[in-house]
Design a protein around this motif. Structure first.
Motif, short mmCIF file in Angstrom:
data_model
loop_
_atom_site.label_atom_id
_atom_site.label_comp_id
_atom_site.label_asym_id
_atom_site.label_seq_id
_atom_site.Cartn_x
_atom_site.Cartn_y
_atom_site.Cartn_z
N ALA A 1 46.27 39.20 31.11
CA ALA A 1 46.61 39.73 32.56
C ALA A 1 45.75 38.81 33.50
CB ALA A 1 45.55 41.09 32.58
N TYR A 2 46.16 38.53 34.61
CA TYR A 2 45.46 37.36 35.69
C TYR A 2 45.26 38.22 36.85
CZ TYR A 2 47.73 34.05 32.24
OH TYR A 2 48.01 33.35 31.21
N LYS A 3 43.84 38.48 36.99
CA LYS A 3 43.69 39.24 38.32
C LYS A 3 43.20 38.48 39.22
CE LYS A 3 42.57 44.01 37.53
NZ LYS A 3 41.36 45.09 37.89
N LEU A 4 43.87 38.12 40.46
CA LEU A 4 43.72 37.07 41.43
C LEU A 4 43.49 38.08 42.62
CD1 LEU A 4 46.45 34.45 40.74
CD2 LEU A 4 44.31 34.57 39.41
N MET A 5 42.18 37.80 43.28
CA MET A 5 41.92 38.27 44.81
C MET A 5 42.18 37.30 45.81
SD MET A 5 38.42 39.82 46.24
CE MET A 5 38.69 41.58 45.77
N GLU A 6 43.04 37.80 46.57
CA GLU A 6 43.33 37.20 47.97
C GLU A 6 42.25 37.64 48.82
OE1 GLU A 6 45.55 39.43 47.23
OE2 GLU A 6 45.94 40.57 49.06
N ILE A 7 41.37 36.95 49.35
CA ILE A 7 40.08 37.39 50.00
C ILE A 7 40.47 37.76 51.49
CG2 ILE A 7 37.88 36.40 51.02
CD1 ILE A 7 37.93 34.20 48.55
N CYS A 8 41.46 37.16 51.84
CA CYS A 8 41.74 37.18 53.39
C CYS A 8 42.94 38.36 53.92
CB CYS A 8 42.22 35.81 53.92
SG CYS A 8 42.91 35.61 55.55
N GLY A 9 42.47 38.96 54.74
CA GLY A 9 43.81 40.04 55.13
C GLY A 9 44.90 39.19 55.52
N GLY A 10 44.88 38.24 56.09
CA GLY A 10 46.08 37.13 56.60
C GLY A 10 46.95 36.97 55.33
N HIS A 11 46.24 36.85 54.14
CA HIS A 11 47.06 36.50 52.92
C HIS A 11 47.71 37.73 52.51
CE1 HIS A 11 44.59 32.70 52.24
NE2 HIS A 11 46.13 32.42 52.52
N THR A 12 46.91 39.04 52.56
CA THR A 12 47.48 40.27 52.14
C THR A 12 48.67 40.53 52.90
OG1 THR A 12 45.02 41.10 51.92
CG2 THR A 12 46.76 42.83 52.18
N HIS A 13 48.58 40.40 54.34
CA HIS A 13 49.87 40.43 55.26
C HIS A 13 50.85 39.64 54.83
CE1 HIS A 13 51.43 41.85 59.04
NE2 HIS A 13 51.97 40.61 58.87
N ALA A 14 50.64 38.33 54.47
CA ALA A 14 51.87 37.48 54.25
C ALA A 14 52.58 37.91 52.64
CB ALA A 14 51.34 35.85 54.14
N ILE A 15 51.58 38.28 51.78
CA ILE A 15 52.28 38.65 50.51
C ILE A 15 52.96 40.02 50.73
CG2 ILE A 15 51.27 39.76 48.26
CD1 ILE A 15 48.71 37.86 48.60
N TYR A 16 52.66 40.82 51.33
CA TYR A 16 53.40 42.03 51.56
C TYR A 16 54.76 41.80 52.33
CZ TYR A 16 50.02 44.88 49.51
OH TYR A 16 49.00 45.51 48.54
N ARG A 17 54.56 40.91 53.55
CA ARG A 17 55.56 40.72 54.36
C ARG A 17 56.68 40.09 53.56
NH1 ARG A 17 56.25 36.73 59.07
NH2 ARG A 17 58.28 37.51 59.86
N HIS A 18 56.47 38.91 52.73
CA HIS A 18 57.42 38.13 52.03
C HIS A 18 57.71 38.58 50.85
CE1 HIS A 18 57.15 35.33 55.61
NE2 HIS A 18 55.96 35.35 55.54
N GLY A 19 57.14 39.63 50.38
CA GLY A 19 57.57 40.15 48.88
C GLY A 19 57.15 39.17 48.03
N ILE A 20 56.24 38.66 48.11
CA ILE A 20 55.74 37.58 47.20
C ILE A 20 55.38 38.20 45.57
CG2 ILE A 20 53.60 36.23 46.66
CD1 ILE A 20 53.67 35.06 49.46
N GLU A 21 54.65 39.50 45.65
CA GLU A 21 54.35 40.02 44.45
C GLU A 21 55.99 40.30 43.59
OE1 GLU A 21 52.45 43.82 45.51
OE2 GLU A 21 50.89 43.03 44.74
N ASP A 22 56.83 40.44 44.35
CA ASP A 22 58.06 40.47 43.69
C ASP A 22 58.72 39.33 42.75
OD1 ASP A 22 58.22 43.16 44.71
OD2 ASP A 22 59.61 42.71 46.51
N LEU A 23 57.95 38.01 43.28
CA LEU A 23 58.29 37.16 42.42
C LEU A 23 57.49 36.65 41.33
CD1 LEU A 23 58.98 34.74 45.73
CD2 LEU A 23 60.59 35.69 44.27
#
Lengths: 373, 64
Positions: free
Chosen positions: A29-51
Motif C-alpha cells: 500500500a502506498y499512501k500519498l497525501m496531496e497537501i493542496c486543495g487545488g490538487h484535490t480538486h484536480a484529482i477528482y475533476r480529471h478522475g485521476i484516481e481511476d487511473l
C-alpha cells in the motif's frame, strides 16, 4: 507555458498510468497525501484516481484555506461586518461558510454591507471611493495569497489610507504538515507538494519532511499530467529507497521561491505564536498577523472582536477529513445533511474542499468500489 | 487552472499573458478575459510574457 492541452493528453496520461502500475508492488500500500486543495480538486475533476492501481491511495490534506478557518474566526468576521459604517470585503467562498449565527451571506441579508472582491487591491480601491466608511478585507489563504495582502498593505501605507484594514487569517503550509506527521493516527508514505505556495516559498521549506521524517516530497503542478507525473516520481523515490524533495513544477517553482514576495510578507506581517486550525487544533507559529508598525491596518486592533472558540457542529467531521484520517464519503453527513447547497462543514463549501470536490464530480460510486485501507 | 476552479482563494493561480503595461501594473489576458494585476513582485515584465497571477498580483513568470 504552452497550451494547456499538452498537460491533458489522454495518451500521455495512459502511458504514465502504465509506468506507475509497473512500479507498484502488488499487495503493498502506498499512501500519498496531496497537501493542496487545488490538487484535490484536480484529482477528482480529471478522475485521476481511476487511473491508479488500487495499491496507491491518495489522502487529502489540509490545504484548503477556507476549510481550515475555525468557526470562531468566522464569527469574528461577521461581528466586524455587522458594525455600523463597515464595508466588509471577502473572497467569494467565505461568504457561505456557516458560523454560529449563519454565514456572511446571512449577515448581508440582515443588512450588513458585505461585498465580494477578487483581490485585496479591489478592497483598497473601495476604501478610496468610500472615504466615510471603514473598509475591511477578510484576508485568508496560504503563502500564495499573502503576497497580495502584503502588497495591498504597502500601497495602503503609501496612500495614507485611514479607512482600510485587514482581518488577517493567513496560514502557513509547513507547520500543519509537521503536526500531521507527528499524529499517531495516520501513516503516510509521501507528499504531493503544493505548486503555487511553492512559487512563493520555494521547495526548501519541505526539506525537513525528507530529512527528519524520511518521507519523499514532490512539488507538483495542477494539470492532470502534472499530478500523474508527481505520483510517478514519488513512487520511483519509494521503490528506489530515496527520500528527497523533488520539483515536478519546474516551469514556475524555484528552490528559493520568489524572494521579493517573501520580502513584502516579511515587511508587513509576522508569524503568530499560535493559531487555531479547524480539525488540527492550535499549531505553533502556523499563521501570520499584521506587524505592529502596520497596526493601523489591522482589523483585530481596530475593532473589538468576540474572539471566542466555537466547537464545530457535532455532526461535522471536517476535522478528520482535513487530517486525512477520514475520506469524504466516510463522514456521516456527507451528501445527505451536508451538501454544497446547504453545507454543515467548511470542506463542503469551497470547491477546493475535499467533500465539495468529491460531491461535485460524482465520485460517489467509489464508496462501494474501493474500501479504504 | 481554468475557470471552474476556485479563483478566489487558496493555492489556485492562473497563467495569463501580458497585453498592456501600466507602470506597477499590467493588463493580462487569459482565455479572452482581461484583468489588471500588480507586477511589482516580478518586474520588469514585457508584453507577451506569461505570468502566474493570483488575487490581483503576478507571482511568477512562467517558463516554456
Amino acid at each position: 507555458m504552452k497550451h494547456l492541452s499538452e498537460y491533458r493528453s489522454g495518451e500521455i496520461a495512459a502511458g504514465l498510468a502504465e509506468r506507475i502500475a509497473a512500479l507498484v508492488e502488488p499487495g503493498s500500500a502506498y499512501k500519498l497525501m496531496e497537501i493542496c486543495g487545488g490538487h484535490t480538486h484536480a484529482i477528482y475533476r480529471h478522475g485521476i484516481e481511476d487511473l491508479l492501481p488500487a495499491e496507491v491511495q491518495l489522502v487529502h490534506g489540509p490545504g484548503c484555506p477556507v476549510c481550515v478557518i475555525p468557526m470562531g474566526r468566522q464569527d469574528d468576521a461577521i461581528a466586524i461586518a455587522e458594525q455600523d459604517g463597515v464595508i466588509f470585503t471577502t473572497f467569494a467562498d467565505m461568504l457561505r461558510v456557516p458560523a454560529t449565527n449563519g454565514s456572511l451571506l446571512d449577515a448581508k441579508a440582515r443588512g450588513a454591507d458585505v461585498r465580494m472582491v477578487y483581490s485585496p487591491l479591489d478592497a483598497l480601491r473601495l476604501a478610496r471611493e468610500n472615504p466615510d466608511r471603514q473598509v475591511v478585507f477578510f484576508a485568508i489563504g496560504f503563502e500564495t495569497t499573502a503576497p497580495s495582502t502584503a502588497l495591498t498593505l504597502l500601497r495602503a501605507g503609501a496612500e495614507g489610507a485611514n479607512n482600510f484594514s485587514i482581518f488577517c487569517n493567513h496560514v502557513l503550509v509547513p507547520p500543519p504538515l509537521r503536526a500531521i506527521l507527528d499524529a499517531p493516527d495516520l501513516q503516510l508514505d509521501g507528499f504531493i507538494g503544493p505548486g503555487h505556495v511553492s512559487t512563493v516559498i520555494g521547495t526548501q521549506p519541505y526539506e525537513f519532511i525528507a530529512s527528519e521524517y524520511g518521507k519523499p516530497v514532490v512539488v507538483a503542478g495542477f494539470e492532470p499530467l502534472d499530478v500523474l507525473q508527481s505520483i510517478y516520481m514519488l513512487l520511483r523515490q519509494l521503490t528506489e529507497g530515496r527520500c528527497e524533495v523533488e520539483n515536478q513544477y519546474v516551469r514556475v517553482v524555484r528552490r528559493e521561491g520568489n524572494e521579493r514576495a517573501l520580502a513584502v510578507i516579511e515587511e508587513t506581517m509576522e508569524v503568530r505564536d499560535t493559531f487555531e486550525w479547524r480539525g488540527l487544533g492550535f499549531i505553533e507559529r502556523s499563521a501570520l498577523g499584521v506587524r505592529e508598525q502596520w497596526g493601523r491596518f489591522d482589523a483585530e486592533r481596530r475593532f473589538e472582536l468576540p474572539g471566542t472558540r466555537v466547537a464545530d457542529p457535532p455532526a461535522c467531521q471536517c476535522g478528520e477529513v482535513l487530517r486525512g484520517a477520514l475520506r469524504p464519503w466516510e463522514c456521516k453527513v456527507f451528501g445527505t445533511a451536508c451538501t454544497p447547497e446547504r453545507p454543515i462543514g467548511t470542506c463542503m463549501v469551497s470547491s477546493e474542499g475535499a467533500c465539495a470536490a468529491y460531491y461535485n464530480y460524482g465520485r460517489l460510486e467509489r464508496r462501494s468500489e474501493r474500501t479504504p485501507a | 487552472m481554468d475557470a471552474c476552479n476556485c479563483i478566489t482563494c487558496g493555492d489556485v493561480a492562473i497563467v495569463a499573458r501580458v497585453v498592456e503595461l501600466r507602470g506597477q501594473s499590467a493588463v493580462v489576458e487569459c482565455e479572452g478575459a482581461r484583468e489588471e494585476v500588480a507586477v511589482e513582485l516580478v518586474a520588469p515584465v514585457e508584453l507577451g510574457e506569461q505570468l502566474l497571477c493570483h488575487a490581483g498580483v503576478a507571482l511568477e513568470r512562467v517558463g516554456q
